[in-house]
Design a protein around this motif. Sequence first.
Motif, short mmCIF file in Angstrom:
data_model
loop_
_atom_site.label_atom_id
_atom_site.label_comp_id
_atom_site.label_asym_id
_atom_site.label_seq_id
_atom_site.Cartn_x
_atom_site.Cartn_y
_atom_site.Cartn_z
N TYR A 182 34.80 5.56 26.32
CA TYR A 182 34.52 5.10 27.69
C TYR A 182 34.82 3.61 27.80
N LYS B 120 37.85 1.44 29.79
CA LYS B 120 37.51 0.47 30.83
C LYS B 120 38.07 -0.92 30.54
N GLU C 40 34.71 11.59 31.22
CA GLU C 40 34.31 11.38 32.61
C GLU C 40 33.39 12.49 33.10
N THR D 102 30.04 11.79 31.68
CA THR D 102 29.46 10.66 32.42
C THR D 102 28.91 11.12 33.77
N GLN D 103 29.69 11.90 34.49
CA GLN D 103 29.26 12.40 35.81
C GLN D 103 28.03 13.29 35.68
#
Length: 166
Positions: A28, A32, A93, A96-97
């Motif tokens: 992650y 980023k 992702e 994470t969501q």
Amino acid sequence: MAKQNIETQALDYGMEMIGGKWKPIILYHVNKGTNRFNKLFSEIEGINRQMLSKQLKSLERSGILDRTLYGEIPPRVEYTLTSLGKSLLPVVEAITQWGQNQLAETVVISEVVEVNTISEINEEPEITEVPEVKEAPKAKETPKIKKDAEEKEAPKVPQNQQLPLF
């Protein structure tokens, strides 16, 4: 030994590649834009240097991260996602969501519980009769201990005498 089906084998392989506590978090952060060791170390709360180094090496061996060493003084190392690493981003992702959704539900539930608790506190309590409190019996006074009490010495055993073994 029972044979694993292909789906279980695939899940085992996927978990081996990015399983554990730190690998998805590292992916992650690298995605980023955090790609230097010290920056990753400062941004990932709770990880120590040894664990970060171990996880980065594992991700590099798996082909998920590329490690670029620049011939500068001091040496500079940067990590980037490979095409295999980029293919894992939808998984990271999704995790994470899912985590954000669970945290939001937890906050909503705790707010509802807090509102219910506050409304219960604001309600006037019923007044009931208070039972009469009886006085507890007085405890016996303990005798005072003499300051100069004699200390007892441990019994002495002759050196040549054997003690029984149990």
